[in-house]
Scaffold this motif. Structure first.
Motif, PDB file in Angstrom:
ATOM      1  N   THR A   1       0.838  -1.191   0.000  1.00  0.00           N
ATOM      2  CA  THR A   1       0.000   0.000   0.000  1.00  0.00           C
ATOM      3  C   THR A   1       0.873   1.240   0.000  1.00  0.00           C
ATOM      4  OG1 THR A   1      -1.772   1.195   1.154  1.00  0.00           O
ATOM      5  CG2 THR A   1      -0.176   0.031   2.524  1.00  0.00           C
ATOM      6  N   HIS A   2       0.336   2.319  -0.546  1.00  0.00           N
ATOM      7  CA  HIS A   2       0.979   3.622  -0.466  1.00  0.00           C
ATOM      8  C   HIS A   2       0.306   4.499   0.587  1.00  0.00           C
ATOM      9  CE1 HIS A   2       2.663   2.597  -4.493  1.00  0.00           C
ATOM     10  NE2 HIS A   2       3.673   3.281  -4.028  1.00  0.00           N
ATOM     11  N   LEU A   3      -0.690   3.963   1.279  1.00  0.00           N
ATOM     12  CA  LEU A   3      -1.437   4.742   2.266  1.00  0.00           C
ATOM     13  C   LEU A   3      -0.947   4.394   3.668  1.00  0.00           C
ATOM     14  CD1 LEU A   3      -5.038   4.339   0.784  1.00  0.00           C
ATOM     15  CD2 LEU A   3      -3.477   6.283   0.506  1.00  0.00           C
ATOM     16  N   MET A   4      -0.292   5.353   4.314  1.00  0.00           N
ATOM     17  CA  MET A   4       0.231   5.112   5.646  1.00  0.00           C
ATOM     18  C   MET A   4      -0.884   4.851   6.651  1.00  0.00           C
ATOM     19  SD  MET A   4       3.515   5.139   5.476  1.00  0.00           S
ATOM     20  CE  MET A   4       3.035   4.118   4.097  1.00  0.00           C
ATOM     21  N   GLU A   5      -1.986   5.570   6.508  1.00  0.00           N
ATOM     22  CA  GLU A   5      -3.123   5.353   7.397  1.00  0.00           C
ATOM     23  C   GLU A   5      -3.624   3.918   7.282  1.00  0.00           C
ATOM     24  OE1 GLU A   5      -7.683   7.052   8.147  1.00  0.00           O
ATOM     25  OE2 GLU A   5      -6.560   7.617   6.349  1.00  0.00           O
ATOM     26  N   GLU A   6      -3.615   3.390   6.074  1.00  0.00           N
ATOM     27  CA  GLU A   6      -4.061   2.021   5.848  1.00  0.00           C
ATOM     28  C   GLU A   6      -3.135   1.020   6.534  1.00  0.00           C
ATOM     29  OE1 GLU A   6      -6.129   0.812   2.192  1.00  0.00           O
ATOM     30  OE2 GLU A   6      -4.166  -0.019   1.647  1.00  0.00           O
ATOM     31  N   ALA A   7      -1.847   1.209   6.394  1.00  0.00           N
ATOM     32  CA  ALA A   7      -0.894   0.306   7.031  1.00  0.00           C
ATOM     33  C   ALA A   7      -1.029   0.349   8.551  1.00  0.00           C
ATOM     34  CB  ALA A   7       0.528   0.671   6.619  1.00  0.00           C
ATOM     35  N   GLU A   8      -1.168   1.550   9.107  1.00  0.00           N
ATOM     36  CA  GLU A   8      -1.301   1.676  10.561  1.00  0.00           C
ATOM     37  C   GLU A   8      -2.595   1.062  11.053  1.00  0.00           C
ATOM     38  OE1 GLU A   8       0.555   5.034  12.739  1.00  0.00           O
ATOM     39  OE2 GLU A   8       0.284   6.109  10.847  1.00  0.00           O
ATOM     40  N   ALA A   9      -3.670   1.169  10.256  1.00  0.00           N
ATOM     41  CA  ALA A   9      -4.965   0.649  10.676  1.00  0.00           C
ATOM     42  C   ALA A   9      -5.045  -0.870  10.583  1.00  0.00           C
ATOM     43  CB  ALA A   9      -6.071   1.277   9.831  1.00  0.00           C
ATOM     44  N   LEU A  10      -4.362  -1.466   9.615  1.00  0.00           N
ATOM     45  CA  LEU A  10      -4.558  -2.883   9.323  1.00  0.00           C
ATOM     46  C   LEU A  10      -3.429  -3.791   9.785  1.00  0.00           C
ATOM     47  CD1 LEU A  10      -5.979  -2.743   5.669  1.00  0.00           C
ATOM     48  CD2 LEU A  10      -7.253  -3.023   7.801  1.00  0.00           C
ATOM     49  N   ALA A  11      -2.190  -3.323   9.709  1.00  0.00           N
ATOM     50  CA  ALA A  11      -1.055  -4.237   9.806  1.00  0.00           C
ATOM     51  C   ALA A  11      -0.699  -4.608  11.238  1.00  0.00           C
ATOM     52  CB  ALA A  11       0.161  -3.627   9.112  1.00  0.00           C
ATOM     53  N   ASP A  12      -0.416  -5.886  11.442  1.00  0.00           N
ATOM     54  CA  ASP A  12       0.216  -6.336  12.684  1.00  0.00           C
ATOM     55  C   ASP A  12       1.725  -6.133  12.601  1.00  0.00           C
ATOM     56  OD1 ASP A  12      -2.183  -7.676  13.963  1.00  0.00           O
ATOM     57  OD2 ASP A  12      -2.085  -8.781  12.079  1.00  0.00           O
ATOM     58  N   HIS A  13       2.248  -6.227  11.368  1.00  0.00           N
ATOM     59  CA  HIS A  13       3.687  -6.107  11.154  1.00  0.00           C
ATOM     60  C   HIS A  13       3.917  -5.321   9.876  1.00  0.00           C
ATOM     61  CE1 HIS A  13       7.782  -7.427  12.175  1.00  0.00           C
ATOM     62  NE2 HIS A  13       8.000  -7.542  10.877  1.00  0.00           N
ATOM     63  N   VAL A  14       4.882  -4.426   9.892  1.00  0.00           N
ATOM     64  CA  VAL A  14       5.205  -3.588   8.744  1.00  0.00           C
ATOM     65  C   VAL A  14       6.647  -3.863   8.340  1.00  0.00           C
ATOM     66  CG1 VAL A  14       5.562  -1.216   7.944  1.00  0.00           C
ATOM     67  CG2 VAL A  14       3.563  -1.771   9.341  1.00  0.00           C
ATOM     68  N   VAL A  15       6.874  -4.027   7.035  1.00  0.00           N
ATOM     69  CA  VAL A  15       8.218  -4.156   6.490  1.00  0.00           C
ATOM     70  C   VAL A  15       8.408  -3.027   5.479  1.00  0.00           C
ATOM     71  CG1 VAL A  15       9.814  -5.575   5.148  1.00  0.00           C
ATOM     72  CG2 VAL A  15       8.281  -6.651   6.818  1.00  0.00           C
ATOM     73  N   ILE A  16       9.406  -2.176   5.712  1.00  0.00           N
ATOM     74  CA  ILE A  16       9.714  -1.069   4.798  1.00  0.00           C
ATOM     75  C   ILE A  16      10.929  -1.453   3.976  1.00  0.00           C
ATOM     76  CG2 ILE A  16      10.323   1.370   4.603  1.00  0.00           C
ATOM     77  CD1 ILE A  16       8.976   1.850   7.283  1.00  0.00           C
ATOM     78  N   VAL A  17      10.778  -1.392   2.653  1.00  0.00           N
ATOM     79  CA  VAL A  17      11.876  -1.750   1.758  1.00  0.00           C
ATOM     80  C   VAL A  17      12.278  -0.546   0.916  1.00  0.00           C
ATOM     81  CG1 VAL A  17      11.251  -4.185   1.653  1.00  0.00           C
ATOM     82  CG2 VAL A  17      10.310  -2.611  -0.022  1.00  0.00           C
ATOM     83  N   ASP A  18      13.541  -0.501   0.573  1.00  0.00           N
ATOM     84  CA  ASP A  18      14.057   0.536  -0.322  1.00  0.00           C
ATOM     85  C   ASP A  18      15.208  -0.067  -1.102  1.00  0.00           C
ATOM     86  OD1 ASP A  18      14.171   3.008  -1.524  1.00  0.00           O
ATOM     87  OD2 ASP A  18      15.451   3.901   0.004  1.00  0.00           O
ATOM     88  N   HIS A  19      15.222   0.137  -2.406  1.00  0.00           N
ATOM     89  CA  HIS A  19      16.248  -0.451  -3.273  1.00  0.00           C
ATOM     90  C   HIS A  19      16.371  -1.955  -3.061  1.00  0.00           C
ATOM     91  CE1 HIS A  19      17.420   3.508  -4.619  1.00  0.00           C
ATOM     92  NE2 HIS A  19      17.623   3.896  -3.387  1.00  0.00           N
ATOM     93  N   GLY A  20      15.218  -2.607  -2.843  1.00  0.00           N
ATOM     94  CA  GLY A  20      15.198  -4.055  -2.732  1.00  0.00           C
ATOM     95  C   GLY A  20      15.639  -4.623  -1.405  1.00  0.00           C
ATOM     96  N   LYS A  21      15.939  -3.757  -0.431  1.00  0.00           N
ATOM     97  CA  LYS A  21      16.405  -4.220   0.876  1.00  0.00           C
ATOM     98  C   LYS A  21      15.443  -3.770   1.968  1.00  0.00           C
ATOM     99  CE  LYS A  21      21.327  -3.966  -0.335  1.00  0.00           C
ATOM    100  NZ  LYS A  21      22.646  -3.405   0.024  1.00  0.00           N
ATOM    101  N   VAL A  22      15.357  -4.565   3.028  1.00  0.00           N
ATOM    102  CA  VAL A  22      14.565  -4.174   4.196  1.00  0.00           C
ATOM    103  C   VAL A  22      15.346  -3.126   4.974  1.00  0.00           C
ATOM    104  CG1 VAL A  22      13.550  -4.947   6.367  1.00  0.00           C
ATOM    105  CG2 VAL A  22      13.423  -6.412   4.338  1.00  0.00           C
ATOM    106  N   VAL A  23      14.726  -1.957   5.180  1.00  0.00           N
ATOM    107  CA  VAL A  23      15.390  -0.899   5.935  1.00  0.00           C
ATOM    108  C   VAL A  23      14.804  -0.744   7.338  1.00  0.00           C
ATOM    109  CG1 VAL A  23      16.158   0.370   3.906  1.00  0.00           C
ATOM    110  CG2 VAL A  23      13.902   0.867   4.864  1.00  0.00           C
ATOM    111  N   ALA A  24      13.614  -1.319   7.571  1.00  0.00           N
ATOM    112  CA  ALA A  24      13.027  -1.304   8.914  1.00  0.00           C
ATOM    113  C   ALA A  24      11.855  -2.263   8.929  1.00  0.00           C
ATOM    114  CB  ALA A  24      12.570   0.089   9.310  1.00  0.00           C
ATOM    115  N   GLU A  25      11.578  -2.828  10.080  1.00  0.00           N
ATOM    116  CA  GLU A  25      10.398  -3.661  10.241  1.00  0.00           C
ATOM    117  C   GLU A  25       9.999  -3.706  11.701  1.00  0.00           C
ATOM    118  OE1 GLU A  25      10.682  -7.962   9.839  1.00  0.00           O
ATOM    119  OE2 GLU A  25      12.835  -7.742   9.514  1.00  0.00           O
TER     120      GLU A  25
END
Length: 318
Positions: A200-224
């Motif tokens: 998703t591109h909607l931060m509100e959606e991720a915060e409302a739905l997700a138990d776990h978030v994985v943020i990727v950039d340039h094909g790598k996980v930068v935070a989770e």
């Protein structure tokens, strides 16, 4: 919302529904996915976030068997998804970007066709009604609005009662009412024991739905982590009102090192840093020493979008 009974909660030793380790995918000289790891548990929602070109859709394509990785290991429901084996396809649902329906097929026909491929599908008529598609069931897919196409694609992804659902931008193009409907359905899937991996591109959606978030950039996980874990910590802002013209440099000396204080408008003050009870007490005590009352005190935590921008330096755009 779902007519099926809720599945029992998984035991602590149950293997993950999706397990990705060291995934690499290259397209010529471009490395789209670069050593990516992620894990999705049953009855949970994982949000995969990142800017365009970060490797999100490629990762989903590999997990669903529409592409293969160049290195690493992927297991979906304990199976290598390469080639999308029939036994795996029967247990997963996929909502790709662009809908994936035949342009000339009627909405109701498309859903019934997908349902006919499942052993124990949901009632297509019930699902059409739940998703507000009753008025367009006989309309060809190509004539549906963008929001109607999105809801039909979601219906096709879940009509087969999957154990795992992949949702690629599930609310893109939906109005607020349609977005809320999708959120409720995703929450119902989780309550029924279904695992959901969504981009998703909607931060509100991720915060409302997700138990776990994985943020990727340039094909790598930068935070989770959970939305709460990712947004807890780091700088916060405390805003308050008091009489104008107070010495904010003096206020900064009353705070621990690294805090910043400013008067943004006359009588409106902001303190940046980690706000805890001791810092709050120091601020109100300093105001009292100046003969002023700190009024309308507000503490704002970082949002998921703040975290994203700090990590990638880019806005999250569709």
């Amino acid at each position: 919302m779902s007519p099926r009974p809720r599945r029992p909660d998984p035991g602590p030793a149950e293997p993950p529904v999706v397990a990705v380790r060291g995934l690499v995918k290259r397209y010529g000289s471009v490395t789209a996915v670069d050593g990516l790891d992620l894990t999705l548990a049953r009855a949970s929602v994982l949000a995969l976030l990142g800017p365009n070109g970060a490797g999100k859709s490629t990762t989903v394509d590999i997990c669903t068997g529409f592409a293969t990785g160049d290195a690493g290991e992927v297991r979906v429901l304990g199976t290598d998804p390469a080639g999308a084996p029939d036994a795996l396809r029967a247990r997963i649902g996929v909502m790709p970007q662009g809908g994936g329906a035949y342009p000339g097929v009627r909405a109701g026909e498309m859903l019934r066709l997908v349902a006919s491929c499942a052993e124990h599908p949901l009632d297509p008529a019930w699902l059409i009604d739940v998703l507000g598609l009753g008025g367009c069931a006989r309309i060809p897919y190509k004539r549906l609005s963008g929001g109607q196409q999105q809801r039909l694609a979601l219906a096709c992804a879940i009509v087969g009662r999957p154990e795992l659902v992949f949702l690629d931008e599930p609310t893109a193009g939906l109005d607020p009412q349609g977005r809320r409907l999708v959120w409720e359905l995703v929450d119902a899937l989780r309550r029924d024991g279904v695992a959901v991996l969504l981009t998703t591109h909607l931060m509100e959606e991720a915060e409302a739905l997700a138990d776990h978030v994985v943020i990727v950039d340039h094909g790598k996980v930068v935070a989770e982590g959970s939305p709460t874990a990712l947004t807890t910590g780091g700088d916060q802002e405390l805003r308050f009102r008091a009489r104008p013209g107070m010495d904010v440099a003096d206020l900064a000396t009353a705070l621990p090192a690294g805090y910043h204080a400013a008067e943004t408008l006359a009588g409106r003050y902001v303190v940046q840093g980690r706000i805890d009870p001791a810092v709050l007490s120091a601020i109100t005590g300093w105001c009292a020493a100046q003969g002023a009352l700190a009024d309308d005190v507000q503490v704002a935590r970082r949002s998921l979008e703040d975290v994203f921008l700090e990590l990638t330096g880019r806005e999250l755009r569709p």
